[in-house]
Design a protein around this motif. Sequence first.
Motif, PDB file in Angstrom:
ATOM      1  N   THR A  68      -9.304 -21.509 -17.599  1.00  0.00           N
ATOM      2  CA  THR A  68      -8.418 -20.405 -17.439  1.00  0.00           C
ATOM      3  C   THR A  68      -7.657 -20.583 -18.810  1.00  0.00           C
ATOM      4  O   THR A  68      -7.465 -19.395 -19.441  1.00  0.00           O
ATOM      5  CB  THR A  68      -7.676 -20.476 -16.426  1.00  0.00           C
ATOM      6  OG1 THR A  68      -8.574 -20.390 -15.330  1.00  0.00           O
ATOM      7  CG2 THR A  68      -6.807 -19.203 -16.280  1.00  0.00           C
ATOM      8  N   ASP A  69      -6.970 -21.630 -19.164  1.00  0.00           N
ATOM      9  CA  ASP A  69      -6.207 -21.786 -20.371  1.00  0.00           C
ATOM     10  C   ASP A  69      -6.998 -21.586 -21.528  1.00  0.00           C
ATOM     11  O   ASP A  69      -6.535 -20.770 -22.582  1.00  0.00           O
ATOM     12  CB  ASP A  69      -5.664 -23.464 -20.339  1.00  0.00           C
ATOM     13  CG  ASP A  69      -4.625 -23.733 -19.427  1.00  0.00           C
ATOM     14  OD1 ASP A  69      -4.118 -22.626 -18.662  1.00  0.00           O
ATOM     15  OD2 ASP A  69      -4.477 -24.767 -19.059  1.00  0.00           O
ATOM     16  N   ASP A  70      -8.237 -21.874 -21.585  1.00  0.00           N
ATOM     17  CA  ASP A  70      -9.098 -21.372 -22.641  1.00  0.00           C
ATOM     18  C   ASP A  70      -9.530 -19.922 -22.834  1.00  0.00           C
ATOM     19  O   ASP A  70      -9.215 -19.424 -24.132  1.00  0.00           O
ATOM     20  CB  ASP A  70     -10.444 -22.249 -22.788  1.00  0.00           C
ATOM     21  CG  ASP A  70     -11.444 -21.649 -23.755  1.00  0.00           C
ATOM     22  OD1 ASP A  70     -11.274 -22.203 -24.980  1.00  0.00           O
ATOM     23  OD2 ASP A  70     -12.498 -21.234 -23.662  1.00  0.00           O
ATOM     24  N   LEU A  71      -9.622 -19.321 -21.812  1.00  0.00           N
ATOM     25  CA  LEU A  71      -9.715 -17.936 -21.779  1.00  0.00           C
ATOM     26  C   LEU A  71      -8.595 -17.210 -22.227  1.00  0.00           C
ATOM     27  O   LEU A  71      -8.504 -15.996 -22.817  1.00  0.00           O
ATOM     28  CB  LEU A  71     -10.002 -17.454 -20.452  1.00  0.00           C
ATOM     29  CG  LEU A  71     -11.359 -17.552 -19.784  1.00  0.00           C
ATOM     30  CD1 LEU A  71     -11.839 -16.883 -18.449  1.00  0.00           C
ATOM     31  CD2 LEU A  71     -12.649 -16.647 -21.020  1.00  0.00           C
ATOM     32  N   ALA A  72      -7.368 -17.694 -21.718  1.00  0.00           N
ATOM     33  CA  ALA A  72      -5.918 -17.188 -22.135  1.00  0.00           C
ATOM     34  C   ALA A  72      -5.837 -17.085 -23.669  1.00  0.00           C
ATOM     35  O   ALA A  72      -5.234 -16.043 -24.274  1.00  0.00           O
ATOM     36  CB  ALA A  72      -4.941 -17.879 -21.500  1.00  0.00           C
ATOM     37  N   VAL A  73      -6.350 -18.078 -24.593  1.00  0.00           N
ATOM     38  CA  VAL A  73      -6.157 -18.163 -25.722  1.00  0.00           C
ATOM     39  C   VAL A  73      -7.161 -17.442 -26.530  1.00  0.00           C
ATOM     40  O   VAL A  73      -7.209 -16.780 -27.573  1.00  0.00           O
ATOM     41  CB  VAL A  73      -6.160 -19.749 -26.362  1.00  0.00           C
ATOM     42  CG1 VAL A  73      -6.293 -19.938 -27.789  1.00  0.00           C
ATOM     43  CG2 VAL A  73      -4.895 -20.599 -25.566  1.00  0.00           C
ATOM     44  N   ASN A  74      -8.353 -17.794 -26.127  1.00  0.00           N
ATOM     45  CA  ASN A  74      -9.704 -17.246 -26.948  1.00  0.00           C
ATOM     46  C   ASN A  74     -10.325 -15.975 -26.385  1.00  0.00           C
ATOM     47  O   ASN A  74     -11.334 -15.447 -27.005  1.00  0.00           O
ATOM     48  CB  ASN A  74     -10.668 -18.535 -26.866  1.00  0.00           C
ATOM     49  CG  ASN A  74     -10.124 -19.652 -27.592  1.00  0.00           C
ATOM     50  OD1 ASN A  74      -9.593 -19.604 -28.635  1.00  0.00           O
ATOM     51  ND2 ASN A  74     -10.267 -20.961 -26.992  1.00  0.00           N
ATOM     52  N   GLY A  75     -10.034 -15.502 -25.136  1.00  0.00           N
ATOM     53  CA  GLY A  75     -10.633 -14.283 -24.691  1.00  0.00           C
ATOM     54  C   GLY A  75     -11.893 -14.541 -24.201  1.00  0.00           C
ATOM     55  O   GLY A  75     -12.530 -15.363 -24.239  1.00  0.00           O
ATOM     56  N   LEU A  76     -12.478 -13.393 -23.655  1.00  0.00           N
ATOM     57  CA  LEU A  76     -13.919 -13.280 -23.120  1.00  0.00           C
ATOM     58  C   LEU A  76     -15.059 -13.210 -24.176  1.00  0.00           C
ATOM     59  O   LEU A  76     -16.322 -13.472 -23.769  1.00  0.00           O
ATOM     60  CB  LEU A  76     -14.007 -12.120 -22.182  1.00  0.00           C
ATOM     61  CG  LEU A  76     -12.840 -12.057 -21.145  1.00  0.00           C
ATOM     62  CD1 LEU A  76     -13.205 -10.843 -20.164  1.00  0.00           C
ATOM     63  CD2 LEU A  76     -12.938 -13.332 -20.322  1.00  0.00           C
TER      64      LEU A  76
END
Length: 209
Positions: free
Chosen positions: A36-44
């Motif tokens: 989730t932290d990765d998605l928050a930074v790098n998107g989908l």
Amino acid sequence: MDADREQDTQQRAGYRRSAGSPRGEARRRELLDRVTDDLAVNGLVDFSLRRAAKAAGATHKVLLYHFDGADDLLKQAIQQLRDRRTDKALAAAAEEPARRTLSARVRALWPALTGTEARVLDQAIGLAVFDPVRYADFGAGASRQYLPILESLCPEGWAERRKLEVAEMVLGVLRGFLIDVRTTGDPEAVSAGFEALMRALDREEAAEE
């Protein structure tokens, strides 16, 4: 993501899912938090099981032990981002005294809606439009989660139907503003529209006086 989906179908039977033990659940939550932290930074964009495994510091086999494939992991991570935003919005709205106007409470939660999660959650809505069957929860699920919150901001004396109507209006308009910010890059226009929404809410509330 389609390649991951096909790979999941081929491999899922070879891995067993977490049985829900306290230890397994703790590990699942740890992995989900990292993804989730990765998605928050790098998107989908370019999300994949391989990228998720790298972000989680694990292998795709470990992820498939705890999650039912890339789509399941993505949906749970999006839900977690949505929960984070909802918690912030509720906290912001709660700081407004009950005697304050509906527009004041909506204004208080707006910064929380435009926070770090906004870009990714806007992308999730795009996926729901692109593939409404596969990603239905990204669209309808978001509405089901946000509408009760917006209804709770309405004056207590309003009929339930009226609360729902106003909540639907606010949700649709704010969602449009969020998309406009991403696609037009014109925050001044969005700000002007937001102020018009505030005046509309004031008129709606004043109609009862």
